[in-house]
Design a protein around this motif. Structure first.
Motif, PDB file in Angstrom:
ATOM      1  N   THR A  40       0.718  -1.209  -0.013  1.00  0.00           N
ATOM      2  CA  THR A  40      -0.183  -0.129  -0.101  1.00  0.00           C
ATOM      3  C   THR A  40       0.850   1.237   0.129  1.00  0.00           C
ATOM      4  OG1 THR A  40      -1.721  -1.095   1.446  1.00  0.00           O
ATOM      5  CG2 THR A  40      -1.743   1.172   1.032  1.00  0.00           C
ATOM      6  N   ILE A  41       0.584   2.130  -1.019  1.00  0.00           N
ATOM      7  CA  ILE A  41       1.517   3.398  -0.930  1.00  0.00           C
ATOM      8  C   ILE A  41       0.753   4.645  -0.461  1.00  0.00           C
ATOM      9  CG2 ILE A  41       0.862   3.682  -3.698  1.00  0.00           C
ATOM     10  CD1 ILE A  41       3.771   4.551  -3.987  1.00  0.00           C
ATOM     11  N   TYR A  42       1.340   5.508   0.072  1.00  0.00           N
ATOM     12  CA  TYR A  42       0.752   6.758   0.425  1.00  0.00           C
ATOM     13  C   TYR A  42       1.903   7.966  -0.078  1.00  0.00           C
ATOM     14  CZ  TYR A  42      -1.442   3.629   3.862  1.00  0.00           C
ATOM     15  OH  TYR A  42      -2.109   2.453   4.305  1.00  0.00           O
ATOM     16  N   ALA A  43       1.298   8.950  -0.357  1.00  0.00           N
ATOM     17  CA  ALA A  43       2.237  10.131  -0.899  1.00  0.00           C
ATOM     18  C   ALA A  43       1.423  11.421  -0.337  1.00  0.00           C
ATOM     19  CB  ALA A  43       2.347  10.011  -2.281  1.00  0.00           C
ATOM     20  N   GLY A  44       2.138  12.410   0.008  1.00  0.00           N
ATOM     21  CA  GLY A  44       1.670  13.742   0.369  1.00  0.00           C
ATOM     22  C   GLY A  44       2.572  14.717   0.437  1.00  0.00           C
ATOM     23  N   PRO A  45       2.432  16.003   0.520  1.00  0.00           N
ATOM     24  CA  PRO A  45       1.087  16.612   0.591  1.00  0.00           C
ATOM     25  C   PRO A  45       0.453  16.345  -0.952  1.00  0.00           C
ATOM     26  CG  PRO A  45       2.713  18.356   0.324  1.00  0.00           C
ATOM     27  CD  PRO A  45       3.680  17.092   0.366  1.00  0.00           C
ATOM     28  N   GLN A  46      -0.926  16.469  -0.761  1.00  0.00           N
ATOM     29  CA  GLN A  46      -1.476  16.254  -2.054  1.00  0.00           C
ATOM     30  C   GLN A  46      -1.308  17.307  -3.087  1.00  0.00           C
ATOM     31  OE1 GLN A  46      -3.695  13.302  -2.551  1.00  0.00           O
ATOM     32  NE2 GLN A  46      -2.381  12.867  -0.850  1.00  0.00           N
ATOM     33  N   SER A  47      -0.704  18.609  -2.666  1.00  0.00           N
ATOM     34  CA  SER A  47      -0.491  19.507  -3.887  1.00  0.00           C
ATOM     35  C   SER A  47       0.704  20.253  -3.398  1.00  0.00           C
ATOM     36  CB  SER A  47      -1.660  20.565  -3.845  1.00  0.00           C
ATOM     37  OG  SER A  47      -1.410  21.732  -4.619  1.00  0.00           O
ATOM     38  N   VAL A  48       1.585  20.486  -4.486  1.00  0.00           N
ATOM     39  CA  VAL A  48       3.170  20.682  -4.189  1.00  0.00           C
ATOM     40  C   VAL A  48       3.398  21.791  -5.364  1.00  0.00           C
ATOM     41  CG1 VAL A  48       3.592  19.062  -2.926  1.00  0.00           C
ATOM     42  CG2 VAL A  48       4.129  18.882  -5.432  1.00  0.00           C
ATOM     43  N   GLU A  74      11.024  -1.499  -5.130  1.00  0.00           N
ATOM     44  CA  GLU A  74      11.060  -0.394  -6.278  1.00  0.00           C
ATOM     45  C   GLU A  74      10.064   0.525  -6.486  1.00  0.00           C
ATOM     46  OE1 GLU A  74      10.310  -1.289 -10.975  1.00  0.00           O
ATOM     47  OE2 GLU A  74      12.194  -2.599 -10.159  1.00  0.00           O
ATOM     48  N   LEU A  75      10.299   1.749  -6.401  1.00  0.00           N
ATOM     49  CA  LEU A  75       9.547   2.763  -6.600  1.00  0.00           C
ATOM     50  C   LEU A  75       9.648   3.384  -7.965  1.00  0.00           C
ATOM     51  CD1 LEU A  75       7.392   4.836  -5.068  1.00  0.00           C
ATOM     52  CD2 LEU A  75       9.475   6.306  -4.805  1.00  0.00           C
ATOM     53  N   SER A  76       8.409   3.331  -8.636  1.00  0.00           N
ATOM     54  CA  SER A  76       8.550   3.953  -9.920  1.00  0.00           C
ATOM     55  C   SER A  76       7.655   5.199 -10.159  1.00  0.00           C
ATOM     56  CB  SER A  76       8.125   3.004 -10.852  1.00  0.00           C
ATOM     57  OG  SER A  76       6.853   2.437 -10.832  1.00  0.00           O
ATOM     58  N   TYR A  77       8.091   6.363 -11.012  1.00  0.00           N
ATOM     59  CA  TYR A  77       7.200   7.609 -11.374  1.00  0.00           C
ATOM     60  C   TYR A  77       7.732   8.012 -12.564  1.00  0.00           C
ATOM     61  CZ  TYR A  77      11.032   9.908  -8.770  1.00  0.00           C
ATOM     62  OH  TYR A  77      12.050  10.095  -8.234  1.00  0.00           O
ATOM     63  N   ILE A  78       6.991   8.951 -12.962  1.00  0.00           N
ATOM     64  CA  ILE A  78       7.407   9.658 -14.133  1.00  0.00           C
ATOM     65  C   ILE A  78       7.352  11.218 -13.737  1.00  0.00           C
ATOM     66  CG2 ILE A  78       6.666  10.504 -16.391  1.00  0.00           C
ATOM     67  CD1 ILE A  78       5.137   8.116 -17.057  1.00  0.00           C
ATOM     68  N   ARG A  79       8.880  11.640 -13.920  1.00  0.00           N
ATOM     69  CA  ARG A  79       8.984  13.199 -13.641  1.00  0.00           C
ATOM     70  C   ARG A  79       9.637  13.960 -14.847  1.00  0.00           C
ATOM     71  NH1 ARG A  79      13.046  16.536 -11.948  1.00  0.00           N
ATOM     72  NH2 ARG A  79      12.494  17.888  -9.810  1.00  0.00           N
ATOM     73  N   PHE A 110       2.742   7.872  -8.507  1.00  0.00           N
ATOM     74  CA  PHE A 110       3.697   6.756  -7.955  1.00  0.00           C
ATOM     75  C   PHE A 110       3.307   5.374  -7.735  1.00  0.00           C
ATOM     76  CE2 PHE A 110       4.735  10.949  -6.530  1.00  0.00           C
ATOM     77  CZ  PHE A 110       5.620  11.063  -6.663  1.00  0.00           C
ATOM     78  N   SER A 111       4.053   4.213  -7.877  1.00  0.00           N
ATOM     79  CA  SER A 111       3.606   2.946  -7.565  1.00  0.00           C
ATOM     80  C   SER A 111       4.930   2.288  -7.256  1.00  0.00           C
ATOM     81  CB  SER A 111       2.986   2.443  -8.701  1.00  0.00           C
ATOM     82  OG  SER A 111       3.961   2.123  -9.918  1.00  0.00           O
ATOM     83  N   ALA A 112       4.630   1.038  -6.572  1.00  0.00           N
ATOM     84  CA  ALA A 112       5.796   0.466  -6.134  1.00  0.00           C
ATOM     85  C   ALA A 112       5.445  -1.152  -6.311  1.00  0.00           C
ATOM     86  CB  ALA A 112       5.845   0.632  -4.568  1.00  0.00           C
ATOM     87  N   LYS A 118       2.414  -5.621  -6.717  1.00  0.00           N
ATOM     88  CA  LYS A 118       2.419  -4.373  -7.032  1.00  0.00           C
ATOM     89  C   LYS A 118       1.358  -3.708  -6.154  1.00  0.00           C
ATOM     90  CE  LYS A 118       2.375  -1.356 -11.393  1.00  0.00           C
ATOM     91  NZ  LYS A 118       1.807  -1.492 -12.637  1.00  0.00           N
ATOM     92  N   SER A 119       1.982  -2.289  -5.939  1.00  0.00           N
ATOM     93  CA  SER A 119       0.860  -1.324  -5.070  1.00  0.00           C
ATOM     94  C   SER A 119      -0.207  -0.670  -5.799  1.00  0.00           C
ATOM     95  CB  SER A 119       1.726  -0.377  -4.427  1.00  0.00           C
ATOM     96  OG  SER A 119       2.053   0.666  -5.296  1.00  0.00           O
ATOM     97  N   ASN A 120      -1.072  -0.135  -5.213  1.00  0.00           N
ATOM     98  CA  ASN A 120      -2.130   0.874  -5.875  1.00  0.00           C
ATOM     99  C   ASN A 120      -1.081   2.329  -6.273  1.00  0.00           C
ATOM    100  OD1 ASN A 120      -1.478   1.385  -2.880  1.00  0.00           O
ATOM    101  ND2 ASN A 120      -2.773   3.158  -3.429  1.00  0.00           N
ATOM    102  N   ASN A 121      -1.782   2.876  -6.958  1.00  0.00           N
ATOM    103  CA  ASN A 121      -1.191   4.208  -7.581  1.00  0.00           C
ATOM    104  C   ASN A 121      -1.513   5.411  -6.539  1.00  0.00           C
ATOM    105  OD1 ASN A 121      -0.336   3.117 -10.009  1.00  0.00           O
ATOM    106  ND2 ASN A 121      -1.825   3.683 -11.173  1.00  0.00           N
ATOM    107  N   ALA A 122      -0.586   6.061  -6.339  1.00  0.00           N
ATOM    108  CA  ALA A 122      -0.791   7.468  -5.608  1.00  0.00           C
ATOM    109  C   ALA A 122      -0.646   8.667  -6.227  1.00  0.00           C
ATOM    110  CB  ALA A 122       0.036   7.386  -4.136  1.00  0.00           C
TER     111      ALA A 122
END
Length: 230
Positions: A40-48, A74-79, A110-112, A118-122
């Motif tokens: 389970t993945i968590y990310a914050g703050p919701q707005s940056v 493994e944490l993956s995201y697109i930047r 973000f996903s892991a 595999k996790s959910n997306n945050a």
């Protein structure tokens, strides 16, 4: 009981004890080797804003509900359009990351992954940062009853336009101070305003726009509004 029988009994007891200990060790080993069942993945703050830190935490458990320890993650995201991978290790069931927000506004997802699970997306929303300096221009309107005000792109240091929900203050000023003031909202980072000149003013008549803590240089619109005197 004969001495031989007693010894035989001891031998049997030791044999059973070893068997039980071996079984317990086997169960423990299986539990530790169980594959990951839930991430389970968590990310914050919701707005940056661009460049601000995003805090990502992943919680992991195996099929027995035990917290993961020392498992690779493994944490993956697109930047800014570039796929990015970051690696870490679980500790007491948690793995934490600090990720700088991308430069472009929009969503970061973000996903892991760990041991095939595999996790959910945050998702985190990246919004425009503080606006940079901008300028405005004035134009006559066809019926001669006012002026049109426009601006260059009002954006942050990365070129992201300010939000359409931003409030831009427009001040009309003569030599004695502010004559009129009203607010407008930008469209895709630009000001488009058809304004009515004050009925009376003491030249020169100037107009200035401001948003947040940034203001344009005042421009002289006396010629477009006439030499009206208070």
């Amino acid at each position: 009981m004969h001495k031989k029988d007693v010894m035989s009994g001891k031998t049997k007891f030791v044999s059973v004890a070893v068997t039980v200990a071996s079984f317990a060790f086997s169960v423990t080993s299986v539990a530790q080797a169980q594959p990951v069942s839930n991430l389970t993945i968590y990310a914050g703050p919701q707005s940056v804003s661009p460049g601000e830190l995003i805090y990502v935490t992943v919680e992991g458990r195996n099929f027995s509900g035990q917290s993961l320890a020392a498992e690779r993650i493994e944490l993956s995201y697109i930047r800014d359009g570039e796929p990015t991978l970051v690696f870490g290790t679980f500790r007491d069931g948690l793995a934490s990351f600090e990720v700088p927000a991308q430069n472009l506004n929009g969503l970061m997802s973000f996903s892991a992954k760990s041991s095939g699970a595999k996790s959910n997306n945050a998702e985190i929303l990246v919004v425009s940062g503080p606006p940079q300096e901008f300028s405005i221009k004035s134009h006559p309107v066809r019926n001669g009853q006012g002026i049109e005000l426009t601006s260059d792109k009002i954006a942050d240091e990365y070129g992201n336009p300010i939000s359409d929900l931003s409030l831009i203050s427009i001040n009309w000023m003569d030599q004695f101070g502010i004559k009129e003031r009203h607010s407008v909202q930008p469209r895709n980072g630009y000001i488009f305003l058809l304004g009515q000149c004050p009925e009376a003013f003491s030249p020169p008549l100037m107009v200035q726009a401001s948003v947040s803590t940034v203001a344009s240089d005042p421009i002289n619109v006396t010629a477009l509004c006439g030499e009206a005197l208070s």
